[in-house]
Design a protein around this motif. Structure first.
Motif, mmCIF file in Angstrom:
data_model
loop_
_atom_site.group_PDB
_atom_site.id
_atom_site.type_symbol
_atom_site.label_atom_id
_atom_site.label_comp_id
_atom_site.label_asym_id
_atom_site.label_seq_id
_atom_site.Cartn_x
_atom_site.Cartn_y
_atom_site.Cartn_z
ATOM 1 N N VAL A 2 0.856 -1.185 0.000
ATOM 2 C CA VAL A 2 0.000 0.000 0.000
ATOM 3 C C VAL A 2 0.893 1.236 0.000
ATOM 4 C CG1 VAL A 2 -1.735 1.298 1.290
ATOM 5 C CG2 VAL A 2 -1.888 -1.198 1.169
ATOM 6 N N THR A 3 0.564 2.177 -0.865
ATOM 7 C CA THR A 3 1.304 3.435 -0.964
ATOM 8 C C THR A 3 0.386 4.595 -0.612
ATOM 9 O OG1 THR A 3 0.756 3.741 -3.290
ATOM 10 C CG2 THR A 3 2.801 2.546 -2.797
ATOM 11 N N VAL A 4 0.997 5.714 -0.297
ATOM 12 C CA VAL A 4 0.263 6.949 -0.052
ATOM 13 C C VAL A 4 0.280 7.736 -1.358
ATOM 14 C CG1 VAL A 4 0.170 9.061 1.320
ATOM 15 C CG2 VAL A 4 0.994 6.930 2.360
ATOM 16 N N ASP A 18 -6.879 8.158 -0.759
ATOM 17 C CA ASP A 18 -5.578 8.550 -0.199
ATOM 18 C C ASP A 18 -4.491 7.519 -0.473
ATOM 19 O OD1 ASP A 18 -6.718 10.831 1.091
ATOM 20 O OD2 ASP A 18 -7.355 9.558 2.766
ATOM 21 N N LEU A 19 -4.920 6.315 -0.847
ATOM 22 C CA LEU A 19 -3.996 5.186 -0.916
ATOM 23 C C LEU A 19 -3.971 4.545 -2.293
ATOM 24 C CD1 LEU A 19 -5.145 3.604 2.466
ATOM 25 C CD2 LEU A 19 -3.173 5.113 2.090
ATOM 26 N N GLY A 20 -2.879 3.894 -2.596
ATOM 27 C CA GLY A 20 -2.735 3.164 -3.850
ATOM 28 C C GLY A 20 -2.000 1.863 -3.581
ATOM 29 N N LYS A 21 -1.677 1.180 -4.660
ATOM 30 C CA LYS A 21 -0.965 -0.095 -4.553
ATOM 31 C C LYS A 21 0.262 -0.053 -5.463
ATOM 32 C CE LYS A 21 -5.193 -2.738 -3.736
ATOM 33 N NZ LYS A 21 -6.067 -3.811 -4.224
ATOM 34 N N ALA A 22 1.304 -0.725 -5.020
ATOM 35 C CA ALA A 22 2.525 -0.819 -5.820
ATOM 36 C C ALA A 22 3.131 -2.202 -5.631
ATOM 37 C CB ALA A 22 3.528 0.252 -5.390
ATOM 38 N N SER A 23 3.756 -2.683 -6.673
ATOM 39 C CA SER A 23 4.471 -3.955 -6.598
ATOM 40 C C SER A 23 5.933 -3.661 -6.339
ATOM 41 C CB SER A 23 4.328 -4.727 -7.909
ATOM 42 O OG SER A 23 2.984 -5.078 -8.114
ATOM 43 N N ALA A 32 5.619 -3.028 6.076
ATOM 44 C CA ALA A 32 4.722 -2.241 5.223
ATOM 45 C C ALA A 32 3.398 -2.986 5.110
ATOM 46 C CB ALA A 32 5.339 -2.033 3.841
ATOM 47 N N VAL A 33 2.332 -2.230 4.843
ATOM 48 C CA VAL A 33 1.008 -2.819 4.685
ATOM 49 C C VAL A 33 0.928 -3.441 3.296
ATOM 50 C CG1 VAL A 33 -1.474 -2.353 4.637
ATOM 51 C CG2 VAL A 33 -0.001 -1.114 6.255
ATOM 52 N N ARG A 34 0.558 -4.723 3.239
ATOM 53 C CA ARG A 34 0.446 -5.417 1.958
ATOM 54 C C ARG A 34 -0.798 -4.945 1.212
ATOM 55 N NH1 ARG A 34 0.659 -10.151 5.144
ATOM 56 N NH2 ARG A 34 -1.309 -10.713 4.164
ATOM 57 N N ALA A 35 -0.755 -5.006 -0.098
ATOM 58 C CA ALA A 35 -1.867 -4.549 -0.941
ATOM 59 C C ALA A 35 -3.171 -5.262 -0.603
ATOM 60 C CB ALA A 35 -1.521 -4.732 -2.420
ATOM 61 N N ASP A 36 -3.093 -6.538 -0.237
ATOM 62 C CA ASP A 36 -4.326 -7.266 0.092
ATOM 63 C C ASP A 36 -4.897 -6.861 1.459
ATOM 64 O OD1 ASP A 36 -2.413 -8.519 1.679
ATOM 65 O OD2 ASP A 36 -2.993 -10.562 1.110
ATOM 66 N N VAL A 41 -6.918 -0.764 6.476
ATOM 67 C CA VAL A 41 -6.435 0.546 6.916
ATOM 68 C C VAL A 41 -7.379 1.682 6.540
ATOM 69 C CG1 VAL A 41 -4.010 -0.122 7.022
ATOM 70 C CG2 VAL A 41 -4.922 0.817 4.907
ATOM 71 N N VAL A 42 -8.255 1.455 5.558
ATOM 72 C CA VAL A 42 -9.243 2.477 5.193
ATOM 73 C C VAL A 42 -10.178 2.666 6.385
ATOM 74 C CG1 VAL A 42 -11.208 2.994 3.689
ATOM 75 C CG2 VAL A 42 -9.104 2.051 2.717
#
Length: 166
Positions: A2-4, A18-23, A32-36, A41-42
């Motif tokens: 998870v990205t900001v 506010d958030l996105g995903k990155a590999s 770090a918070v994993r994308a799944d 966190v929302v």
């Protein structure tokens, strides 16, 4: 991970926008918070200021309000010479100490007034031109009005407590 993707202020509730995903490949030591886990966190609050382009860490979010039950938030404007050289960060413990007003005799009431404990919730950057830093301090609800009066008259100083609280 998870990205900001946009600025998030301390205490602000996180939204999907506010958030996105990155590999990315991370060392296991990096937390770090994993994308799944995005949905977990929302709806939580930012415990620190979040900047775009950074990975989100579990320690950067909280389910708790930054002002707890039984507390009040007092905004305190500090001039450049009143701000400690040590950066003020959320969660940092402080004491507010009553000092004599201009023309007030030393040794009167301020010397016998006990310090008031507080906790930094947020500290702004110095305002351009004035250098004023606004610090949001949480105090007990009983002490909030007293601190606000001290702030209004400029008869206080903010002192940092030791990191371990002693």
């Amino acid at each position: 991970m998870v990205t900001v993707v946009r600025d998030v202020q301390v205490g602000q509730v996180l939204t999907e926008q506010d958030l996105g995903k990155a590999s990315v490949a991370l060392d296991p030591a990096v937390k770090a918070v994993r994308a799944d886990q995005l949905a977990t966190v929302v709806g939580k609050r930012a415990a620190v200021e979040l900047r775009p382009g950074s990975l989100l860490s579990p320690s950067q979010v909280t389910k708790d309000s930054l002002v707890r039950p039984g507390e009040q938030l007092v905004p305190i404007g500090l001039k450049a010479e009143q701000v400690p050289a040590t950066a003020l960060v959320p969660g940092q413990r402080v004491r507010l100490v009553r000092v004599p007003a201009q023309g007030e005799e030393i040794g009167k009431d301020p010397a016998t007034t006990p310090p008031i404990a507080g906790r930094v919730v947020k500290a702004s950057k110095a305002a351009p031109g004035t250098g004023i830093v606004v610090v949001d301090v949480a105090t007990s609800a009983d002490d909030g009005p007293t601190v606000a009066a001290w702030v209004a008259t400029g008869t206080f100083r903010l002192i940092l407590d030791a990191q371990d609280g002693s």
